[in-house]
Design a protein around this motif. Structure first.
Motif, short mmCIF file in Angstrom:
data_model
loop_
_atom_site.label_atom_id
_atom_site.label_comp_id
_atom_site.label_asym_id
_atom_site.label_seq_id
_atom_site.Cartn_x
_atom_site.Cartn_y
_atom_site.Cartn_z
N PRO A 1 13.26 -12.33 51.22
CA PRO A 1 14.12 -11.24 50.89
C PRO A 1 15.23 -11.46 50.59
CG PRO A 1 13.45 -11.55 53.42
CD PRO A 1 12.63 -12.36 52.13
N ARG A 2 15.81 -12.66 50.68
CA ARG A 2 17.31 -13.39 50.37
C ARG A 2 17.34 -13.34 48.89
NH1 ARG A 2 18.18 -19.21 52.13
NH2 ARG A 2 16.59 -19.31 50.96
N LEU A 3 16.44 -13.69 48.23
CA LEU A 3 16.53 -13.29 46.37
C LEU A 3 16.61 -12.12 46.10
CD1 LEU A 3 14.31 -16.27 45.40
CD2 LEU A 3 16.70 -16.40 45.56
N PHE A 4 16.06 -10.97 46.88
CA PHE A 4 16.22 -9.74 46.48
C PHE A 4 17.27 -9.11 46.63
CE2 PHE A 4 15.87 -5.22 47.92
CZ PHE A 4 15.46 -4.69 46.66
N LEU A 5 18.20 -9.40 47.89
CA LEU A 5 19.20 -8.87 48.27
C LEU A 5 20.44 -9.22 47.18
CD1 LEU A 5 19.07 -9.77 51.86
CD2 LEU A 5 18.88 -7.63 51.07
N GLY A 6 20.31 -10.25 46.40
CA GLY A 6 21.15 -10.50 45.31
C GLY A 6 21.11 -9.81 44.05
N THR A 7 20.00 -9.15 44.03
CA THR A 7 19.55 -8.58 42.74
C THR A 7 20.53 -7.37 42.21
OG1 THR A 7 18.02 -6.95 43.67
CG2 THR A 7 17.24 -9.22 42.81
N ALA A 8 20.53 -7.13 40.94
CA ALA A 8 21.37 -5.73 40.35
C ALA A 8 20.49 -4.55 41.13
CB ALA A 8 21.40 -5.69 38.81
N SER A 9 19.29 -4.41 41.37
CA SER A 9 18.71 -3.54 41.78
C SER A 9 19.17 -3.11 43.28
CB SER A 9 17.19 -3.82 41.81
OG SER A 9 16.50 -2.45 42.49
N PHE A 10 19.28 -4.10 44.03
CA PHE A 10 19.81 -3.78 45.41
C PHE A 10 21.16 -3.38 45.35
CE2 PHE A 10 21.75 -5.30 49.53
CZ PHE A 10 20.60 -4.54 50.46
N TYR A 11 21.90 -4.28 44.59
CA TYR A 11 23.34 -3.72 44.33
C TYR A 11 23.58 -2.13 43.95
CZ TYR A 11 28.23 -4.16 42.69
OH TYR A 11 29.33 -4.07 42.59
N ASN A 12 22.96 -2.07 43.03
CA ASN A 12 22.86 -0.46 42.38
C ASN A 12 22.32 0.54 43.69
OD1 ASN A 12 24.27 -1.21 40.11
ND2 ASN A 12 22.06 -1.34 39.00
N ASN A 13 21.32 0.25 44.03
CA ASN A 13 20.81 1.12 45.22
C ASN A 13 21.70 1.14 46.22
OD1 ASN A 13 18.68 1.85 43.57
ND2 ASN A 13 17.19 0.20 44.62
N SER A 14 22.30 0.00 46.50
CA SER A 14 23.22 0.12 47.56
C SER A 14 24.57 1.11 47.46
CB SER A 14 23.89 -1.39 47.94
OG SER A 14 22.88 -2.09 48.58
N GLY A 15 24.83 1.57 46.03
CA GLY A 15 25.96 2.17 45.59
C GLY A 15 26.70 1.65 44.55
N GLY A 16 26.31 0.70 43.80
CA GLY A 16 26.78 0.09 42.95
C GLY A 16 28.24 -0.55 42.73
#
Length: 124
Positions: A1-16
């Motif tokens: 999970p740690r690598l996923f948390l740093g992705t652009a996808s997680f960032y954008n889905n969090s609110g960008g």
């Protein structure tokens, strides 16, 4: 999970934006909201050090490792970890990693007994 948390996808889905990213990261890694102060401090670190650095810092924190230790106890042993176990195994997770922690739990006599009792329940 740690690598996923740093992705652009997680960032954008969090609110960008950095503050929203920090709020989502706290909720995911620590199971709680980030204070306004934490949002400001961590968001500035996202800008200066990068998303993955912030993910690693929060995910590898004492708080997060103790939460992950307790979660492992619940999942694999069917009980919550004591405070002492959270401290001990949280340190173990930070120094040796999550996989080594799981391996230790799965190799324990407590796990063996718990697995046997669950198998017996399932056969009823």
């Amino acid at each position: 999970p740690r690598l996923f948390l740093g992705t652009a996808s997680f960032y954008n889905n969090s609110g960008g934006n950095d503050r929203a990213f920090v709020r989502s990261l706290f909720q995911f890694a620590l199971g709680r909201p980030a204070s306004e102060t934490a949002q400001t401090q961590w968001a500035s670190l996202v800008e200066s050090r990068g998303r993955q650095w912030v993910v690693n810092a929060i995910y590898n924190s004492v708080e997060s490792s103790r939460i992950r230790a307790d979660s492992g106890f619940v999942t694999f042993l069917g009980r919550s970890a004591t405070f002492e176990e959270r401290v001990e195994w949280g340190t173990f997770i930070r120094t040796k990693g999550q996989a080594a922690f799981r391996s230790n739990l799965l190799g324990s006599t407590e796990y063996w007994g718990y697995a046997q009792s669950r198998a017996a329940e399932d056969s009823l």
